[in-house]
Design an enzyme around this catalytic site. Structure first.
Site, PDB file in Angstrom:
ATOM      1  N   GLN A   1       1.698   8.483  -0.175  1.00 15.06           N
ATOM      2  CA  GLN A   1       1.933   7.500  -1.203  1.00 15.06           C
ATOM      3  C   GLN A   1       2.948   6.129  -1.482  1.00 15.06           C
ATOM      4  O   GLN A   1       2.747   5.426  -1.845  1.00 15.06           O
ATOM      5  CB  GLN A   1       1.520   8.119  -3.035  1.00 15.06           C
TER       6      GLN A   1
ATOM      7  N   SER B   1      -1.524  -0.509  -1.579  1.00 14.94           N
ATOM      8  CA  SER B   1      -1.627  -0.246  -3.310  1.00 14.94           C
ATOM      9  C   SER B   1      -0.238  -1.043  -3.603  1.00 14.94           C
ATOM     10  O   SER B   1      -0.601  -1.981  -5.160  1.00 14.94           O
ATOM     11  CB  SER B   1      -1.105   1.102  -3.207  1.00 14.94           C
TER      12      SER B   1
ATOM     13  N   ARG C   1      -4.314   6.852   3.110  1.00 17.73           N
ATOM     14  CA  ARG C   1      -4.022   6.603   1.205  1.00 17.73           C
ATOM     15  C   ARG C   1      -4.336   7.811   0.557  1.00 17.73           C
ATOM     16  O   ARG C   1      -4.809   8.494   0.231  1.00 17.73           O
ATOM     17  CB  ARG C   1      -5.622   5.495   0.829  1.00 17.73           C
TER      18      ARG C   1
ATOM     19  N   ASP D   1       2.635   3.447   0.371  1.00 18.71           N
ATOM     20  CA  ASP D   1       1.233   2.629   0.826  1.00 18.71           C
ATOM     21  C   ASP D   1       1.247   1.181  -0.029  1.00 18.71           C
ATOM     22  O   ASP D   1       1.372   1.587  -1.505  1.00 18.71           O
ATOM     23  CB  ASP D   1       0.391   4.237  -0.275  1.00 18.71           C
TER      24      ASP D   1
ATOM     25  N   TYR E   1     -12.778   5.072   0.884  1.00 17.77           N
ATOM     26  CA  TYR E   1     -12.436   3.484   0.885  1.00 17.77           C
ATOM     27  C   TYR E   1     -14.453   3.296   0.627  1.00 17.77           C
ATOM     28  O   TYR E   1     -15.364   4.135   0.938  1.00 17.77           O
ATOM     29  CB  TYR E   1     -13.060   2.345   2.047  1.00 17.77           C
TER      30      TYR E   1
END
Ligand code: NAD
Length: 388
Positions: free
Chosen positions: A132, A138, A127, A135, A233
């Protein structure tokens, strides 16, 4: 090099791994893309659109699996109607990319290793800002967060917005979002757009400003322990911290018309946030949407895939919400996968640099081995349970 897109055969899965627009981009870069006939049907992407984008549409699923150098999927490989395992159709040395649930289904990783498949679990992409655009956790969580609010609004026997009408004034709905990660933040934004008054809670204090910037109130609980693990996390919190949070949250839950729970701790069962007592204290007609339903649920009364009525409260145990918005969920997933494919392929050949953290982290099997220690540990734990 053949990049192939398989049709998802898991019941209820409507997404497709690549959409025509992304196929066109890969073809332009000189890659050969095969798409199984009908793969995009349930997401409204036709075979003709794939053909127009430059893909070869192949009716024979055995050829798709067997000829692929890189096979792209949404979910785990399945057992086919003819009784054969999709994994067994892959050629030795092929690459498989998808949500492979390596910590929840480590036995699949073992099968992939046995078959000498190089497998990438898209959920293990780091992450980081560098990764990005790959990902998929997400991109899909944001779909789930959005849709959870629409489901709640449809189930609530009330308006969301405040209304001033000739027939009187309607107070806005009170929505409480528990867990302000990607899904939670999207849920906050969506509930605000619908005019609700929104509160949110998360054990990671860093999200407070993001919550406030979306126009919601952040519910604070002072926890005297570290709540953030490596990679940003959440950590599993102690029993004391859990008790403290529950005391504070009970009051907010009781006063809410809608509670949307999104709390997850990577690799663990979802934390219990809403107890039976808390549900019983809510007003009749209130709604809980539990986005963690298939990870054990954040609410004690959640049943995965079901709407439960209890003490006048509707508890909705959602499963695979991204699949319920297959057009945009597939569009974003497709972009995530295409970025990863282009990252892995140089000059039409696979370029696996395990010194690269993205490749190292997401590649769970290679050359007959499971590469990831957490997956090995999960497999050992599963074997121990089965052995008992
Ligand atoms: P997730 O799905 O793992 O969990 C959802 C939320 O639940 C998290 O915000 C977590 O803190 C929260 N939570 C866990 N236990 C809880 C509890 N007991 N009570 C209340 N809330 C609890 O989270 P996610 O949305 O996948 O995000 C995970 C992390 O990754 C976050 O730090 C996020 O900011 C980060 N992230 C970074 C990037 C990036 O840099 N590119 C992109 C996405 C996410």
């Amino acid at each position: 090099m053949i990049i192939a897109v398989a049709k998802e055969i898991e019941v209820g899965e409507r997404r497709v791994a690549l959409i025509p627009e992304t196929v066109a981009r890969l073809v332009k870069k000189g890659l050969e893309v095969w798409v199984e006939a009908g793969a995009g049907d349930r997401a409204f992407f036709t075979d003709a659109a794939y053909e127009a984008a430059g893909a070869k549409v192949v009716a024979d699923s055995i050829a798709i699996w067997g000829e692929a150098d890189i096979l792209l999927k949404v979910g785990l490989p399945q057992e086919r109607e003819d009784g054969r395992q999709e994994i067994d159709l892959l050629k030795v040395g092929a690459v498989l990319i998808g949500f492979l649930n390596p910590l929840g289904a480590p036995e699949t990783a073992q099968k992939l290793a046995d078959k000498k498949v190089t497998a990438f679990a898209i959920e293990l992409i780091p992450r980081s800002s560098r990764a990005q655009s790959m990902d998929a956790l997400s991109s899909q969580a944001s779909v789930a967060g959005y849709k959870s609010v629409l489901i709640a609004a449809a189930a609530l026997p009330k308006y969301f917005p405040m209304l001033t009408t000739a027939a009187g004034t309607i107070a806005p709905a009170k929505v409480f979002i528990m867990g302000a990660g990607v899904a939670g933040l999207q849920a906050i934004a969506t509930a605000r757009r619908l005019g609700a008054v929104v509160e949110a809670f998360d054990i990671r204090p860093a999200v407070k400003e993001e919550v406030q910037s979306l126009g919601a109130k952040f519910v604070e609980v002072q926890l005297n322990e570290e709540t953030v693990a490596a990679g940003g996390y959440a950590k599993e919190i102690s029993a004391d911290a859990r008790q403290l949070t529950q005391q504070v949250l009970a009051e907010h839950i009781k006063n809410s018309d809608v509670v949307i729970t999104t709390a997850q701790v990577q690799g663990k069962k979802a934390p219990l946030l809403v107890t039976e007592e808390m549900v019983a204290q809510m007003k009749p007609g209130s709604v809980i949407v539990d986005l963690a339903a298939d990870q054990g649920g954040n609410c004690a009364r959640t049943e995965p895939g079901k709407d439960v009525q209890w003490h006048g409260v509707t508890i909705i145990g959602t499963i695979n919400l991204p699949s319920s918005m297959p057009v945009h969920a597939s569009q974003m997933y497709s972009k995530n996968l295409a970025t990863l494919v282009q990252y892995l392929v140089k000059d039409n050949a696979l370029n696996l640099d395990f010194a690269d953290d993205i490749i190292d982290s997401a590649c769970i099997t290679h050359d007959g081995e499971i590469r990831n220690q957490r997956v090995k540990d999960a497999l050992t734990a599963t074997s121990a349970t089965v052995g008992n």
